[in-house]
Design a protein around this motif. Structure first.
Motif, mmCIF file in Angstrom:
data_model
loop_
_atom_site.group_PDB
_atom_site.id
_atom_site.type_symbol
_atom_site.label_atom_id
_atom_site.label_comp_id
_atom_site.label_asym_id
_atom_site.label_seq_id
_atom_site.Cartn_x
_atom_site.Cartn_y
_atom_site.Cartn_z
ATOM 1 N N VAL A 12 0.834 -1.202 0.000
ATOM 2 C CA VAL A 12 0.000 0.000 0.000
ATOM 3 C C VAL A 12 0.867 1.250 0.000
ATOM 4 O O VAL A 12 0.618 2.195 -0.757
ATOM 5 N N CYS A 13 1.919 1.266 0.829
ATOM 6 C CA CYS A 13 2.814 2.429 0.894
ATOM 7 C C CYS A 13 3.519 2.667 -0.431
ATOM 8 O O CYS A 13 3.578 3.793 -0.927
ATOM 9 N N VAL A 14 4.065 1.610 -1.014
ATOM 10 C CA VAL A 14 4.777 1.743 -2.283
ATOM 11 C C VAL A 14 3.817 2.217 -3.372
ATOM 12 O O VAL A 14 4.140 3.106 -4.161
ATOM 13 N N THR A 15 2.614 1.660 -3.402
ATOM 14 C CA THR A 15 1.624 2.065 -4.394
ATOM 15 C C THR A 15 1.232 3.524 -4.201
ATOM 16 O O THR A 15 1.145 4.286 -5.170
ATOM 17 N N ALA A 16 1.008 3.921 -2.949
ATOM 18 C CA ALA A 16 0.642 5.319 -2.668
ATOM 19 C C ALA A 16 1.745 6.265 -3.114
ATOM 20 O O ALA A 16 1.471 7.313 -3.700
ATOM 21 N N LEU A 17 2.991 5.894 -2.851
ATOM 22 C CA LEU A 17 4.099 6.747 -3.274
ATOM 23 C C LEU A 17 4.178 6.816 -4.794
ATOM 24 O O LEU A 17 4.419 7.875 -5.359
ATOM 25 N N ALA A 18 3.967 5.698 -5.453
ATOM 26 C CA ALA A 18 4.025 5.682 -6.916
ATOM 27 C C ALA A 18 2.929 6.553 -7.512
ATOM 28 O O ALA A 18 3.163 7.321 -8.442
ATOM 29 N N VAL A 19 1.726 6.450 -6.966
ATOM 30 C CA VAL A 19 0.595 7.220 -7.481
ATOM 31 C C VAL A 19 0.787 8.702 -7.211
ATOM 32 O O VAL A 19 0.610 9.532 -8.096
ATOM 33 N N THR A 20 1.171 9.066 -5.981
ATOM 34 C CA THR A 20 1.323 10.480 -5.661
ATOM 35 C C THR A 20 2.543 11.085 -6.332
ATOM 36 O O THR A 20 2.603 12.281 -6.533
ATOM 37 N N GLY A 21 3.489 10.246 -6.706
ATOM 38 C CA GLY A 21 4.699 10.750 -7.346
ATOM 39 C C GLY A 21 4.546 10.937 -8.840
ATOM 40 O O GLY A 21 5.432 11.468 -9.484
ATOM 41 N N CYS A 22 3.469 10.495 -9.422
ATOM 42 C CA CYS A 22 3.284 10.588 -10.866
ATOM 43 C C CYS A 22 2.833 11.993 -11.256
ATOM 44 O O CYS A 22 2.138 12.661 -10.519
ATOM 45 N N ASP A 58 -2.342 19.010 -2.271
ATOM 46 C CA ASP A 58 -1.015 18.548 -2.687
ATOM 47 C C ASP A 58 -0.186 17.992 -1.526
ATOM 48 O O ASP A 58 0.980 17.675 -1.692
ATOM 49 N N ALA A 59 -0.791 17.825 -0.338
ATOM 50 C CA ALA A 59 -0.086 17.230 0.794
ATOM 51 C C ALA A 59 0.241 15.778 0.459
ATOM 52 O O ALA A 59 -0.584 15.056 -0.098
ATOM 53 N N ARG A 60 1.451 15.346 0.767
ATOM 54 C CA ARG A 60 1.916 14.016 0.385
ATOM 55 C C ARG A 60 2.301 13.183 1.590
ATOM 56 O O ARG A 60 2.840 13.688 2.564
ATOM 57 N N THR A 61 2.022 11.896 1.501
ATOM 58 C CA THR A 61 2.525 10.956 2.496
ATOM 59 C C THR A 61 3.976 10.639 2.145
ATOM 60 O O THR A 61 4.429 10.877 1.031
ATOM 61 N N ALA A 62 4.694 10.096 3.111
ATOM 62 C CA ALA A 62 6.086 9.725 2.889
ATOM 63 C C ALA A 62 6.422 8.545 3.788
ATOM 64 O O ALA A 62 5.643 8.194 4.681
ATOM 65 N N VAL A 63 7.563 7.955 3.530
ATOM 66 C CA VAL A 63 8.042 6.849 4.360
ATOM 67 C C VAL A 63 9.484 7.110 4.744
ATOM 68 O O VAL A 63 10.192 7.892 4.111
ATOM 69 N N GLY A 64 9.899 6.439 5.801
ATOM 70 C CA GLY A 64 11.293 6.494 6.224
ATOM 71 C C GLY A 64 11.748 5.097 6.574
ATOM 72 O O GLY A 64 11.069 4.387 7.312
ATOM 73 N N MET A 65 12.863 4.697 6.015
ATOM 74 C CA MET A 65 13.437 3.400 6.339
ATOM 75 C C MET A 65 14.516 3.631 7.392
ATOM 76 O O MET A 65 15.431 4.427 7.197
ATOM 77 N N VAL A 66 14.392 2.929 8.517
ATOM 78 C CA VAL A 66 15.279 3.107 9.653
ATOM 79 C C VAL A 66 16.243 1.929 9.704
ATOM 80 O O VAL A 66 15.822 0.775 9.690
ATOM 81 N N ASP A 67 17.557 2.225 9.777
ATOM 82 C CA ASP A 67 18.541 1.150 9.870
ATOM 83 C C ASP A 67 18.724 0.730 11.332
ATOM 84 O O ASP A 67 18.088 1.294 12.233
ATOM 85 N N LYS A 68 19.579 -0.248 11.596
ATOM 86 C CA LYS A 68 19.715 -0.769 12.956
ATOM 87 C C LYS A 68 20.343 0.227 13.920
ATOM 88 O O LYS A 68 20.226 0.073 15.128
ATOM 89 N N GLU A 69 20.970 1.287 13.410
ATOM 90 C CA GLU A 69 21.520 2.346 14.276
ATOM 91 C C GLU A 69 20.503 3.453 14.531
ATOM 92 O O GLU A 69 20.806 4.436 15.183
ATOM 93 N N GLU A 73 16.286 7.207 6.314
ATOM 94 C CA GLU A 73 16.325 7.749 4.959
ATOM 95 C C GLU A 73 14.873 7.957 4.535
ATOM 96 O O GLU A 73 14.095 7.007 4.478
ATOM 97 N N PHE A 74 14.511 9.219 4.239
ATOM 98 C CA PHE A 74 13.127 9.559 3.899
ATOM 99 C C PHE A 74 12.879 9.505 2.399
ATOM 100 O O PHE A 74 13.737 9.888 1.600
ATOM 101 N N THR A 75 11.686 9.052 2.039
ATOM 102 C CA THR A 75 11.292 8.938 0.641
ATOM 103 C C THR A 75 9.880 9.492 0.456
ATOM 104 O O THR A 75 8.970 9.109 1.189
ATOM 105 N N THR A 76 9.738 10.379 -0.533
ATOM 106 C CA THR A 76 8.421 10.880 -0.906
ATOM 107 C C THR A 76 8.070 10.432 -2.320
ATOM 108 O O THR A 76 7.020 9.843 -2.541
ATOM 109 N N TYR A 77 8.939 10.702 -3.289
ATOM 110 C CA TYR A 77 8.688 10.316 -4.674
ATOM 111 C C TYR A 77 9.667 9.235 -5.148
ATOM 112 O O TYR A 77 9.274 8.277 -5.777
ATOM 113 N N LYS A 78 10.964 9.451 -4.853
ATOM 114 C CA LYS A 78 12.008 8.498 -5.222
ATOM 115 C C LYS A 78 12.790 8.145 -3.950
ATOM 116 O O LYS A 78 12.883 8.971 -3.030
#
Length: 168
Positions: A12-22, A58-69, A73-78
């Motif tokens: 769902v997150c990846v799809t939402a980012l792909a759709v909002t990033g188009c 135009d408000a966008r959702t985003a994700v952040g991938m957290v490493d073990k430390e 790293e934040f991602t909105t479109y790419k």
């Protein structure tokens, strides 16, 4: 070996980012760095889901991938492009690749209950600290927690002295 619920939320997150990033005219994103901590210790790996508090179209959702430390790293479109300006609610979820070192406290997983916020500004460094507290430790140290107050009363000298004189 991950649950279908985690997999579905990731899809769902990846799809939402792909759709909002188009399309063209996407809001500009800004580099932001963050560290996630639980009880003062780096926390990860996990995933952050960011929901904008703005109700603008135009408000966008985003994700952040957290490493073990605990670094994010934040991602909105790419992947790794950053975050748009504004304030976001932050939900913490298990990462698909690996489980976090400790359970994620429930309050941080719910969009309606999470106290975590990120504000991205046009100027400055956008360095963010996301500090979580363990639910169990929080309730033990919360002065408004009824069970903690009752425990203190029952263990007090006055209570023990009163209960021993009543039993005679």
């Amino acid at each position: 070996m991950f649950s279908s619920r985690i997999f579905l939320s990731w899809i769902v997150c990846v799809t939402a980012l792909a759709v909002t990033g188009c399309g063209s005219g996407n809001p500009k994103v800004h580099k932001a760095s963050a560290v996630v901590r639980l009880d003062g210790e780096p926390f990860g790996p996990c995933q952050l889901l960011l929901a904008p508090l703005s109700k603008e179209k135009d408000a966008r959702t985003a994700v952040g991938m957290v490493d073990k430390e605990g670094n994010v790293e934040f991602t909105t479109y790419k992947i790794g492009d950053g975050l748009p300006l504004g304030e976001f609610k932050v939900m913490v979820r298990s990462a698909i690749s690996a489980a976090p070192p400790k359970p994620i406290p429930a309050v941080y997983q719910s969009e309606g209950r999470t106290p975590l916020r990120i504000t991205v500004r046009d100027s400055g460094t956008n360095e963010i600290a996301l500090d979580m507290e363990d639910d169990k430790k929080k309730s033990q140290s919360n002065p408004n927690d009824i069970s903690a107050k009752m425990n203190a009363v029952f263990q007090s000298e006055a209570f023990r002295a009163g209960s021993s004189s009543n039993s005679e």
